[in-house]
Design a protein around this motif. Structure first.
Motif, PDB file in Angstrom:
ATOM      1  N   THR A 131      -5.287  -5.616 -74.349  1.00  0.00           N
ATOM      2  CA  THR A 131      -4.612  -5.098 -73.164  1.00  0.00           C
ATOM      3  C   THR A 131      -3.540  -4.112 -73.623  1.00  0.00           C
ATOM      4  O   THR A 131      -2.714  -4.430 -74.469  1.00  0.00           O
ATOM      5  N   CYS A 132      -3.598  -2.927 -73.066  1.00  0.00           N
ATOM      6  CA  CYS A 132      -2.700  -1.852 -73.489  1.00  0.00           C
ATOM      7  C   CYS A 132      -1.658  -1.582 -72.412  1.00  0.00           C
ATOM      8  O   CYS A 132      -1.933  -1.715 -71.222  1.00  0.00           O
ATOM      9  N   THR A 133      -0.490  -1.171 -72.870  1.00  0.00           N
ATOM     10  CA  THR A 133       0.471  -0.596 -71.935  1.00  0.00           C
ATOM     11  C   THR A 133       0.859   0.756 -72.502  1.00  0.00           C
ATOM     12  O   THR A 133       1.090   0.890 -73.705  1.00  0.00           O
ATOM     13  N   TYR A 134       0.862   1.786 -71.655  1.00  0.00           N
ATOM     14  CA  TYR A 134       1.022   3.145 -72.165  1.00  0.00           C
ATOM     15  C   TYR A 134       2.440   3.667 -71.964  1.00  0.00           C
ATOM     16  O   TYR A 134       2.946   3.687 -70.841  1.00  0.00           O
ATOM     17  N   HIS A 135       3.054   4.068 -73.047  1.00  0.00           N
ATOM     18  CA  HIS A 135       4.381   4.707 -72.972  1.00  0.00           C
ATOM     19  C   HIS A 135       4.196   6.216 -72.922  1.00  0.00           C
ATOM     20  O   HIS A 135       3.574   6.796 -73.802  1.00  0.00           O
ATOM     21  N   ASP A 136       4.734   6.829 -71.870  1.00  0.00           N
ATOM     22  CA  ASP A 136       4.630   8.285 -71.750  1.00  0.00           C
ATOM     23  C   ASP A 136       5.699   8.946 -72.604  1.00  0.00           C
ATOM     24  O   ASP A 136       6.879   8.881 -72.275  1.00  0.00           O
ATOM     25  N   SER A 137       5.287   9.586 -73.661  1.00  0.00           N
ATOM     26  CA  SER A 137       6.274  10.282 -74.493  1.00  0.00           C
ATOM     27  C   SER A 137       6.783  11.506 -73.742  1.00  0.00           C
ATOM     28  O   SER A 137       6.052  12.138 -72.993  1.00  0.00           O
ATOM     29  N   ALA A 160     -10.831  -2.275 -73.407  1.00  0.00           N
ATOM     30  CA  ALA A 160      -9.400  -2.003 -73.207  1.00  0.00           C
ATOM     31  C   ALA A 160      -9.017  -2.144 -71.742  1.00  0.00           C
ATOM     32  O   ALA A 160      -9.689  -1.616 -70.863  1.00  0.00           O
ATOM     33  N   GLN A 161      -7.963  -2.904 -71.517  1.00  0.00           N
ATOM     34  CA  GLN A 161      -7.411  -2.966 -70.157  1.00  0.00           C
ATOM     35  C   GLN A 161      -6.026  -2.359 -70.179  1.00  0.00           C
ATOM     36  O   GLN A 161      -5.296  -2.539 -71.149  1.00  0.00           O
ATOM     37  N   LEU A 162      -5.687  -1.688 -69.097  1.00  0.00           N
ATOM     38  CA  LEU A 162      -4.376  -1.050 -69.050  1.00  0.00           C
ATOM     39  C   LEU A 162      -3.469  -1.815 -68.101  1.00  0.00           C
ATOM     40  O   LEU A 162      -3.804  -2.014 -66.935  1.00  0.00           O
ATOM     41  N   HIS A 163      -2.338  -2.265 -68.615  1.00  0.00           N
ATOM     42  CA  HIS A 163      -1.304  -2.887 -67.776  1.00  0.00           C
ATOM     43  C   HIS A 163      -0.083  -1.983 -67.809  1.00  0.00           C
ATOM     44  O   HIS A 163       0.553  -1.865 -68.856  1.00  0.00           O
ATOM     45  N   GLU A 164       0.233  -1.364 -66.696  1.00  0.00           N
ATOM     46  CA  GLU A 164       1.385  -0.452 -66.702  1.00  0.00           C
ATOM     47  C   GLU A 164       2.683  -1.239 -66.868  1.00  0.00           C
ATOM     48  O   GLU A 164       2.852  -2.309 -66.302  1.00  0.00           O
ATOM     49  N   ALA A 199       7.082  -7.032 -71.094  1.00  0.00           N
ATOM     50  CA  ALA A 199       7.005  -7.667 -69.773  1.00  0.00           C
ATOM     51  C   ALA A 199       5.706  -7.321 -69.043  1.00  0.00           C
ATOM     52  O   ALA A 199       5.319  -8.014 -68.101  1.00  0.00           O
ATOM     53  N   SER A 200       5.038  -6.270 -69.492  1.00  0.00           N
ATOM     54  CA  SER A 200       3.770  -5.912 -68.851  1.00  0.00           C
ATOM     55  C   SER A 200       2.676  -6.907 -69.214  1.00  0.00           C
ATOM     56  O   SER A 200       1.615  -6.930 -68.605  1.00  0.00           O
ATOM     57  N   GLY A 201       2.917  -7.721 -70.243  1.00  0.00           N
ATOM     58  CA  GLY A 201       1.932  -8.705 -70.667  1.00  0.00           C
ATOM     59  C   GLY A 201       0.888  -8.142 -71.618  1.00  0.00           C
ATOM     60  O   GLY A 201      -0.026  -8.855 -72.025  1.00  0.00           O
ATOM     61  N   ALA A 202       1.033  -6.859 -71.982  1.00  0.00           N
ATOM     62  CA  ALA A 202       0.034  -6.247 -72.862  1.00  0.00           C
ATOM     63  C   ALA A 202       0.212  -6.745 -74.295  1.00  0.00           C
ATOM     64  O   ALA A 202       1.316  -7.110 -74.700  1.00  0.00           O
ATOM     65  N   ASP A 203      -0.890  -6.730 -75.055  1.00  0.00           N
ATOM     66  CA  ASP A 203      -0.757  -7.090 -76.469  1.00  0.00           C
ATOM     67  C   ASP A 203      -0.699  -5.853 -77.360  1.00  0.00           C
ATOM     68  O   ASP A 203      -0.500  -5.945 -78.550  1.00  0.00           O
ATOM     69  N   THR A 204      -0.854  -4.675 -76.751  1.00  0.00           N
ATOM     70  CA  THR A 204      -0.825  -3.443 -77.523  1.00  0.00           C
ATOM     71  C   THR A 204      -0.013  -2.379 -76.785  1.00  0.00           C
ATOM     72  O   THR A 204      -0.277  -2.106 -75.611  1.00  0.00           O
ATOM     73  N   ILE A 205       0.973  -1.827 -77.473  1.00  0.00           N
ATOM     74  CA  ILE A 205       1.728  -0.716 -76.890  1.00  0.00           C
ATOM     75  C   ILE A 205       1.095   0.569 -77.416  1.00  0.00           C
ATOM     76  O   ILE A 205       0.939   0.731 -78.624  1.00  0.00           O
ATOM     77  N   VAL A 206       0.728   1.431 -76.511  1.00  0.00           N
ATOM     78  CA  VAL A 206       0.014   2.649 -76.900  1.00  0.00           C
ATOM     79  C   VAL A 206       0.835   3.869 -76.503  1.00  0.00           C
ATOM     80  O   VAL A 206       1.500   3.868 -75.461  1.00  0.00           O
ATOM     81  N   THR A 228       2.712  -8.014 -81.604  1.00  0.00           N
ATOM     82  CA  THR A 228       2.339  -6.947 -80.676  1.00  0.00           C
ATOM     83  C   THR A 228       1.952  -5.688 -81.449  1.00  0.00           C
ATOM     84  O   THR A 228       2.707  -5.202 -82.280  1.00  0.00           O
ATOM     85  N   ARG A 229       0.765  -5.172 -81.152  1.00  0.00           N
ATOM     86  CA  ARG A 229       0.317  -3.980 -81.859  1.00  0.00           C
ATOM     87  C   ARG A 229       0.946  -2.737 -81.243  1.00  0.00           C
ATOM     88  O   ARG A 229       1.135  -2.682 -80.028  1.00  0.00           O
TER      89      ARG A 229
END
Lengths: 245, 467, 216
Positions: A131-137, A160-164, A199-206, A228-229
């Protein structure tokens, strides 16, 4: 389609597998990719620290290495932002040089932007799972308008699942040399970002910029989170890349 | 106002370690952002209006002397006395002069950030007169003897408990923590002052050249009080605040209030033109305006001129992640946040506020929301360039940049140096592949680990694969 | 040289303009002012300006009543004051003193407002539909403090005086008056503050209540 890959200095030094991931994605999409061996840095660290000459010197170098390509692609919104937005103001005294640079800048793309907007790519399954959460650079988002592209690409990966996260557009505190010069503030901003991301619950920060990712990962690890990846979007899209050394 | 911008880094440390400030910023800091976002949904052509507003401000600035002279002529024709202050000290001198000449003892003030530049209240007190702040936030801070930490929400750093404590102590009233009750308490304390003051002092959001008027944009009504009830009104504002016409004002105010507090319009927009007219039953007998330069004209003709477009909405600080973490006081002068990082060095001298232009990740959030499209990150970069050129930055910073540049210009040297750096960093890292401490990069490693390079350089790996 | 001359000289020098005083530029500035260009506005449109004004007024925290004609106004005001349990004595714009207030049971005094007045009754010069804003011009018979000092402000709005935006309000002022009065006050709902914890509180230094009676 002949593409020059601008690896970027951070990827070159810190995470070469991101460069290989980008290479793989572009080749899978049918591009002929060349990695000019004399490339160095886009000049942003010095330019943003007040040394305009850094920008000028490295813009010249960039032009020398990349002018022959149909497209230039970089796995970084920040470096691409430097090239696309700030190279435009570097040589007011030499319109001919500036024009060549402008022409090259307009052919330079951030990786996810290129894959979606130019190639409209259909990705193969990278085998990534999580599960990914995406950080907008910041530069990618605000200078280039990169927002939906990485998300739509991640959505193509079956595993891949996206959790904002809350406030994905707020800066992580990297800011190039800011992260060292005003480390206290940078740390606090990174803390906030990590909390929102977790807090998004994701296991990967992308993310799409290695600077931000190093900042976030360094903060996570210091906070005692070894699990956390923290991955570049290219790594998610291309799948695990073996590295040597 | 006491300038502490030169100890910015120390201020930051203190503010980051201040639990009540941190709690308050987290609780209230985001509200302006939400309010602005909500109200901007009413404006479907925001970008078009922003471009127009920026053009209006640019037009005023490009012929500032003409518009100021036009303003002055119109204002004088309608009975306003126009004063010119070259420096902040001149503001105090002129104002005290007007007060003395008219036997003023009590002054009620509505918000004026320009008067904070000159430390007007202290000067007035030293001259034996009383100046009472009447904007609720400013009033709280006057009681607390603190400077404002935000240009439109000056007491944003304070919690209701802190205000309750302060009111109870200063008013000798029972402590109450109900916010409406505290507002009523302040109203009851201040109402008699409005009615008994000899002079009202206000800022001026805009000057209108067409009519010689000053416009103030407010919510509480105190701005109307101080410009209506006392027998003398003095408005203090910067020379850059002139707008050519009332129509221009209409365009700009649509963005000002929305950007500032998220209101389509504030409760009061008051345009004041001269003193009480023949037959009028209220209004001041004298109307004065002090036009303040105090560093502004220095920006004209430079890249920083764009900063003078500023209409003081505060959106840049509301959206700035640095401001939101350290609060306004850390910036050490009147104007905090991104606009402060540009204006403070420009007004008080770069050498006195050296860290402010560096106090940004250049994330660009400020530029996106600025209603008059001030390229704030660009202007901070301009000031960074100035610092670098003038040799004002620490030697190690300069040398690192010059070394990096010199290597990056020479690919063979660059390849060698990065290969070496990668080796050293990998060796320094522990089993966890993290650098917990890195001499020279303490700024990073004090608070965060530095992930070590994961392998050899891309360049080396790539060559090996393709050889 | 005076401070004025120094500042203007610095401005001129900074801007890189030729000569010591503006010549052609000042004329250009005057021409721009005379041309009165209007800027872009939000493209929202409404069919019924009165409805828009009423809706926006309520959004600002004002209460709105609508009556058929001016003759109904005093009774409408009395009804409002009774319904809120407010005093029936009020300070009123001298311009409005000719209306049958006493017949409606109201005790009005036509003068400038004082700190102790609890209700202020005013007219408006015009009103702005876009934002639900009242435009009040100060004058001999329209003193400014009546809409400010009392806790309750009752404003009477002739619906034929509702204009679309602020630009039209200025245009109306210029058409009907010789230059601006001492004070133009745009009033948009009861006074408010959010200076403690960003919490909006209605009723700061000005009125706690604004009641708009539209007639016509």
């Amino acid at each position: 389609m002949k593409v020059g890959l601008f690896v970027t200095c951070l990827v070159d030094m810190m995470r070469p597998r991101i460069g290989f991931a980008a290479l793989k994605l572009l080749e899978q999409a049918g591009c002929t990719v060349v990695v000019p061996q004399q490339q160095t840095c886009c000049g942003q660290p010095g330019f943003n620290s007040g040394d305009r000459e850094s920008g000028r010197a490295m813009a010249r170098r960039f032009l020398k290495e990349f002018e022959g390509f149909e497209y230039v692609v970089a796995p970084s919104g920040s470096c691409t932002g430097m090239i696309r937005c700030h190279y435009a103001e570097l040589f007011p005294e030499d319109p001919a040089l500036q024009a060549r640079l402008d022409a090259l800048s307009s052919r330079t793309y951030e990786l996810t932007q290129f894959l979606t907007d130019v190639l409209q790519v259909k990705l193969a399954d990278s085998g990534f799972s999580g599960t990914c959460t995406y950080h907008d650079s910041c530069s990618g988002l605000r200078e280039l308008g990169v927002k939906q592209q990485p998300r739509s690409l991640i959505a193509q990966i079956p595993g891949a699942q996206l959790h904002e996260m809350d406030k994905p557009e707020v800066c992580c505190g990297f800011g190039g040399t800011f992260s060292v010069k005003l480390g206290d503030i940078a740390t606090r901003m990174a803390d906030n970002k990590c909390q929102d991301a977790l807090a998004s619950g994701a296991d990967t920060i992308v993310g799409g910029d290695l600077g931000c990712l190093l900042n976030i990962e360094g903060c996570l690890r210091r906070l005692g989170d070894p699990r956390t990846r923290v991955l570049h979007v290219a790594e998610v899209l291309a799948g695990p890349e073996p590295e040597e050394g | 106002m006491l300038l502490t911008s030169s100890s910015f880094k120390r201020n930051v440390r203190r503010k980051l370690a201040d639990p009540s400030l941190q709690r308050n910023m987290k609780r209230f800091g985001g509200r302006f952002v939400e309010a602005r976002a909500a109200v901007m949904t009413e404006v479907d052509n925001l970008e078009e209006i922003r471009i127009a507003a920026a053009a209006i401000r640019d037009r005023s600035l490009a012929n500032l002397d003409s518009y100021l002279m036009e303003f002055e002529a119109q204002a004088q024709a309608r009975g306003t006395q126009v004063h010119w202050a070259e420096t902040a000290q001149d503001v105090n001198r002129i104002l005290i002069g007007i007060a003395r000449a008219n036997g003023v003892r009590k002054i009620v003030k509505s918000k004026s950030m320009v008067s904070e530049e000159s430390g007007l209240n202290d000067a007035v007190a030293a001259a034996g007169m009383q100046a009472i702040e009447t904007d609720l936030g400013e009033y709280i801070l006057q009681l607390a003897e603190e400077p404002p930490s935000h240009i439109i929400a000056p007491a944003i750093h304070k919690s209701v408990e802190e205000v309750a404590e302060l009111f109870s102590e200063k008013h000798h009233t029972p402590r109450q923590t109900d916010i409406p009750a505290l507002c009523r308490e302040a109203r009851e304390q201040l109402r008699p002052h409005f009615l008994s003051a000899d002079m009202g002092v206000s800022g001026g959001n805009f000057l209108i050249a067409e009519t010689g008027s000053v416009v103030i944009v407010t919510n509480e009504g105190n701005g109307r009080m101080v410009t209506t009830l006392p027998r003398i009104h003095v408005a203090i504002t910067g020379i850059e605040k002139v707008l050519p016409t009332l129509n221009d004002f209409s365009t700009v105010v649509r963005l000002l209030t929305r950007s500032a507090t998220g209101q389509s319009i504030t409760n009061y927009v008051s345009m004041l033109t001269g003193p009480r007219r023949d037959g009028d039953r209220d209004g001041p007998e004298q109307s004065h305006i002090i036009l303040v330069d105090s560093g502004r004209s220095r920006l004209l003709g430079t890249e920083l001129q764009q900063a003078l477009r500023c209409i003081r909405c505060g959106a840049c600080m509301n959206h700035c992640p640095v401001y939101q973490n350290i609060g306004g006081h850390a910036y050490g002068w009147v104007y905090p946040g991104p606009i402060g990082a540009v204006l403070t060095p420009s007004y008080v001298g770069l050498e006195n506020a050296l860290d402010l232009p560096q106090a940004s990740t250049l994330c660009g959030a400020c530029q996106v929301v600025c209603p008059v499209k001030i390229p704030l990150p660009e202007l901070m970069r301009v000031l960074r360039e100035k610092s670098f050129r003038q040799g004002l930055r620490p030697w190690h910073e300069r040398w690192s940049i010059l070394l990096w540049r010199s290597a990056a210009e020479r690919p063979w040297l660059y390849a060698w140096a990065t290969r070496l750096a990668v080796r050293v960093l990998r060796r320094l890292a522990g089993k966890d592949r993290l650098l917990h401490r890195l001499p020279g990069l303490d700024g990073w490693t004090e608070g965060r680990d530095m992930p070590a390079p994961s392998s050899r350089t891309f360049r080396d790996l790539y060559r090996k694969r393709h050889s | 040289m005076s401070a004025r001359d120094n500042i203007l000289a610095r401005v001129r020098k900074g801007l890189g303009l030729p000569g010591e005083v503006p010549g052609a530029e000042r004329e250009a500035a005057r021409a721009y002012i005379a041309a009165q260009p209007r800027g872009p506005r939000p493209t929202y449109a409404w069919n019924d300006g009165v409805a828009r004004f009423c809706e926006r007024s309520e959004k600002l925290g004002s209460t709105v009543d609508r009556v058929a004609g001016i003759a109904d106004v005093p009774r409408a005001v009395a009804r409002y004051l009774h319904s809120k349990g407010l005093p029936t004595s009020a300070v009123i714009w001298p311009a409005l003193q000719g209306m049958p207030w006493a017949a409606a049971g109201l005790d009005v005094q036509a003068r400038a407002a004082q700190g102790s007045d609890l209700v202020g009754i005013t007219g408006v010069f015009c009103a702005v539909a876009e934002t639900g804003t009242l435009m009040l011009l100060s004058g001999e018979d329209t003193p400014a403090a009546a809409s400010l000092l009392p806790e309750t402000h009752v404003a009477l709005v002739d619906v034929t005086r509702i204009v679309p935006g602020m630009e039209e309000a200025w245009a109306l002022m210029k058409a009907e008056r010789q230059g601006p009065p001492r004070a133009v006050n745009f009033v948009s709902g009861p006074s408010r503050t959010a200076d403690i914890e960003q919490t909006i509180v209605i009723g700061a230094h000005g009125p706690y209540r604004v009641h708009v009676v539209c007639f016509g």
